[in-house]
Motif scaffolding. Sequence first.
Motif, PDB file in Angstrom:
ATOM      1  N   THR A  26       0.828  -1.209   0.000  1.00  0.00           N
ATOM      2  CA  THR A  26       0.000   0.000   0.000  1.00  0.00           C
ATOM      3  C   THR A  26       0.858   1.252   0.000  1.00  0.00           C
ATOM      4  OG1 THR A  26      -1.715  -1.200   1.205  1.00  0.00           O
ATOM      5  CG2 THR A  26      -1.849   1.200   1.198  1.00  0.00           C
ATOM      6  N   SER A  51       0.947   3.993  -3.307  1.00  0.00           N
ATOM      7  CA  SER A  51       0.547   5.375  -3.022  1.00  0.00           C
ATOM      8  C   SER A  51       1.735   6.329  -3.020  1.00  0.00           C
ATOM      9  CB  SER A  51      -0.178   5.447  -1.673  1.00  0.00           C
ATOM     10  OG  SER A  51       0.658   4.971  -0.621  1.00  0.00           O
ATOM     11  N   TYR A  57     -12.059  -2.033  -3.730  1.00  0.00           N
ATOM     12  CA  TYR A  57     -11.366  -0.813  -3.277  1.00  0.00           C
ATOM     13  C   TYR A  57      -9.882  -0.772  -3.627  1.00  0.00           C
ATOM     14  CZ  TYR A  57      -9.016  -2.994   0.759  1.00  0.00           C
ATOM     15  OH  TYR A  57      -8.220  -3.753   1.558  1.00  0.00           O
ATOM     16  N   LYS A  58      -9.220  -1.904  -3.803  1.00  0.00           N
ATOM     17  CA  LYS A  58      -7.773  -1.854  -4.048  1.00  0.00           C
ATOM     18  C   LYS A  58      -7.414  -1.151  -5.352  1.00  0.00           C
ATOM     19  CE  LYS A  58      -6.180  -5.559  -1.061  1.00  0.00           C
ATOM     20  NZ  LYS A  58      -5.486  -6.863  -0.938  1.00  0.00           N
ATOM     21  N   LEU A  95      -7.076   2.685  -4.679  1.00  0.00           N
ATOM     22  CA  LEU A  95      -6.197   3.255  -3.662  1.00  0.00           C
ATOM     23  C   LEU A  95      -5.404   4.444  -4.205  1.00  0.00           C
ATOM     24  CD1 LEU A  95      -4.826   0.089  -1.828  1.00  0.00           C
ATOM     25  CD2 LEU A  95      -6.425   1.798  -0.955  1.00  0.00           C
ATOM     26  N   MET A 119      -7.739   7.320  -4.539  1.00  0.00           N
ATOM     27  CA  MET A 119      -8.093   7.831  -3.214  1.00  0.00           C
ATOM     28  C   MET A 119      -6.969   8.696  -2.645  1.00  0.00           C
ATOM     29  SD  MET A 119     -10.043   4.569  -1.468  1.00  0.00           S
ATOM     30  CE  MET A 119     -10.319   5.457   0.061  1.00  0.00           C
ATOM     31  N   ALA A 120      -5.722   8.272  -2.877  1.00  0.00           N
ATOM     32  CA  ALA A 120      -4.592   9.086  -2.413  1.00  0.00           C
ATOM     33  C   ALA A 120      -4.573  10.438  -3.119  1.00  0.00           C
ATOM     34  CB  ALA A 120      -3.287   8.331  -2.658  1.00  0.00           C
ATOM     35  N   PHE A 125     -10.296  -2.691   5.170  1.00  0.00           N
ATOM     36  CA  PHE A 125     -10.488  -1.447   4.412  1.00  0.00           C
ATOM     37  C   PHE A 125     -10.106  -0.230   5.235  1.00  0.00           C
ATOM     38  CE2 PHE A 125     -13.489   2.046   3.392  1.00  0.00           C
ATOM     39  CZ  PHE A 125     -12.899   2.419   2.197  1.00  0.00           C
ATOM     40  N   GLN A 141      -6.388   0.245   5.397  1.00  0.00           N
ATOM     41  CA  GLN A 141      -5.826   0.812   4.169  1.00  0.00           C
ATOM     42  C   GLN A 141      -6.101   2.314   4.089  1.00  0.00           C
ATOM     43  OE1 GLN A 141      -3.920  -1.008   2.392  1.00  0.00           O
ATOM     44  NE2 GLN A 141      -4.453  -3.046   3.109  1.00  0.00           N
ATOM     45  N   VAL A 142      -7.263   2.737   4.535  1.00  0.00           N
ATOM     46  CA  VAL A 142      -7.593   4.171   4.521  1.00  0.00           C
ATOM     47  C   VAL A 142      -6.653   4.945   5.442  1.00  0.00           C
ATOM     48  CG1 VAL A 142      -9.348   5.863   5.178  1.00  0.00           C
ATOM     49  CG2 VAL A 142      -9.990   3.836   3.882  1.00  0.00           C
ATOM     50  N   THR A 163      -3.703   4.096   6.238  1.00  0.00           N
ATOM     51  CA  THR A 163      -2.384   4.111   5.599  1.00  0.00           C
ATOM     52  C   THR A 163      -2.303   5.205   4.548  1.00  0.00           C
ATOM     53  OG1 THR A 163      -2.171   1.730   5.967  1.00  0.00           O
ATOM     54  CG2 THR A 163      -0.714   2.718   4.324  1.00  0.00           C
ATOM     55  N   VAL A 164      -3.371   5.387   3.783  1.00  0.00           N
ATOM     56  CA  VAL A 164      -3.392   6.468   2.802  1.00  0.00           C
ATOM     57  C   VAL A 164      -3.244   7.823   3.483  1.00  0.00           C
ATOM     58  CG1 VAL A 164      -4.849   7.649   1.109  1.00  0.00           C
ATOM     59  CG2 VAL A 164      -4.714   5.162   1.101  1.00  0.00           C
TER      60      VAL A 164
END
Length: 601
Positions: A198, A202, A395-396, A399, A402-403, A475, A478-479, A481-482
């Motif tokens: 991840t 990103s 969602y992957k 990512l 989303m970033a 999920f 991961q959010v 982490t972003v």
Amino acid sequence: MSRTTRDNANRGSHVRPNHAPETGPHAGARASLPPARGEGERGAHAAQPGMPAQAVRPGATGRAARGAAANPPNAPARAAHPNAPTPAAHSSSPTRPARAKRPRRPNFFKRTINGWCNRLLGAVSDRNLSGQEEEYAAHRTTRDYVCNTIGIAAWGMVFPFLTVVVTQLVGVEQAGMFSIAFVTGSLLMIVANYGVRTFQVSDLDEEHSFSDYQINRWITCVVMVVAGVAYCMVRGYADQMLVISIGVYLYKMVDGLADVYEGRLQQVDKLYLAGVSQAFRSVCVFVVFSLFLLVTRNLPGACVAMAVTAGATFLFLTFPLALFETPKSQRGTARGILSLFKQCFPLFVALFMYSLIDNMPKFVMEGVLSYDNQLYFNALYFPAQMILLTIGLIYKPLLVRMAETWADPEKRRRFDLSIVVIVLVIVAITLVVALVMGWIGIPVMSFMYGLDFEPFRGLCFIMLAAGGVTAAIDFLYQVITVLRRQKEVMRLYLITFGFSLFVPILLVNYTGLPGAVIGYLIVMCILLVLLVSEYIGIRLEFARQDKLAEEQPARLRPSEVRAERERREKVHAKWESGAHARRGAGAQDNQDDRDERQLPA
């Protein structure tokens, strides 16, 4: 001259151009007969004007020799029978050459394999894999979703399908041994991944070169193998269980190694190529493992064959594909590699702790219950895992976007909305899977494994609820982490790990397999509540920072400060000149008024 003498004279010699036509009582009859198959074309070819006479094949006798001698160039036409067909139809038209068959076009798979082999061999002969020209385009959203879906589905189905194969071919007990080895291998794969995927995808500005990521991954893979061997020694595995475990660990090590190269493809927006690589490796592993076990009924040997197959697919597809289709990377630096270890350490600890919490009931069962309980627990877990994989498919691929959305402060409301939508999708998918399992899922599982799962119907629904919770946990992690706030997650996993140490142990020792399933759901719910509260706190903190940034004046660069100062000086100078002019005009008006008052009436 008799016919026999004439035939013998014509064998092996060329026909003379001015040879006289055949005479005799049977000449007309022979001339009127239609040519045999193959003879008409040869006669027509020999009778074409302007062409040299053909040589009679040595050893030719009878009609072939007479045909060559009777049709020389420029010879007068023979008398034909009135009812015979016109000889010109056979002799005057040129013979069409036999059409060569067009080579059959190979099918898509053969063309693809041949093209890839040629490209790979050419790059190896040039000794330059990363300098090859790219052949596949980026920014293919539809391909990304389709191929990534196929890849993740194939990868996720390897464990369930292999468990079914092992159960059918070598029995429940060995299937349980294979299951716990695969679970341990999946946990060790977290060591190989080190939580970098991840962070890598990103890394839009490429603060770390791809060489940094590669060296980091090779180091972590070596650590993973060493840790796996040490674990086997601590557990006291020997003979069959030892070989099974090492084979599975090596396969998962190759999976972890390939992940960084597939992450590189995703980083340059070629996720569909990563999906192709993942799907190809998974399918090859499944086929080779199943065939080997079917022929030999030797589970340890099948595990070793699985590891060898995974290594071959990495060497001949994943590794060169990532170098072919991505820009050439800069050299890795010790500072960059150490920085990567430092920055991703919180991610690694969080993921490892999560995986340990997720698998704690299985490790507890290994010391208390027989190996067949491992099979039942994992068989019930596989439908729940489908929820997790399906959400990952959704969602992957988003990512990176989303970033980008989070990087723009004006679009952060859209970022929050996307999170709410995906959480609702998780709930919907969980309900759909529960309906399917209640309808035909349990009978299908019983048929596939050859076991009766009807007594475990209630546990199946509990496990599905736990699957929805784990999908939401994955999920949200991961959010976070972003948002680059992964350090805060470590504390939450440590708290949850404390609960996982005693809750499953108490319930497993008290109720057995049902206690493992119920304990799993309780621990996952605790972790979800902690993650939701942490995300809300992080989001509120960012909202306050954005508000303060809007209220404070923006800092200007020195050039902008100088320009603003000059503008103010010009305005001030203009204002002062206008004020003097107004004062001068007022004084003149007063003087005029006084002069008027002094004039006589």
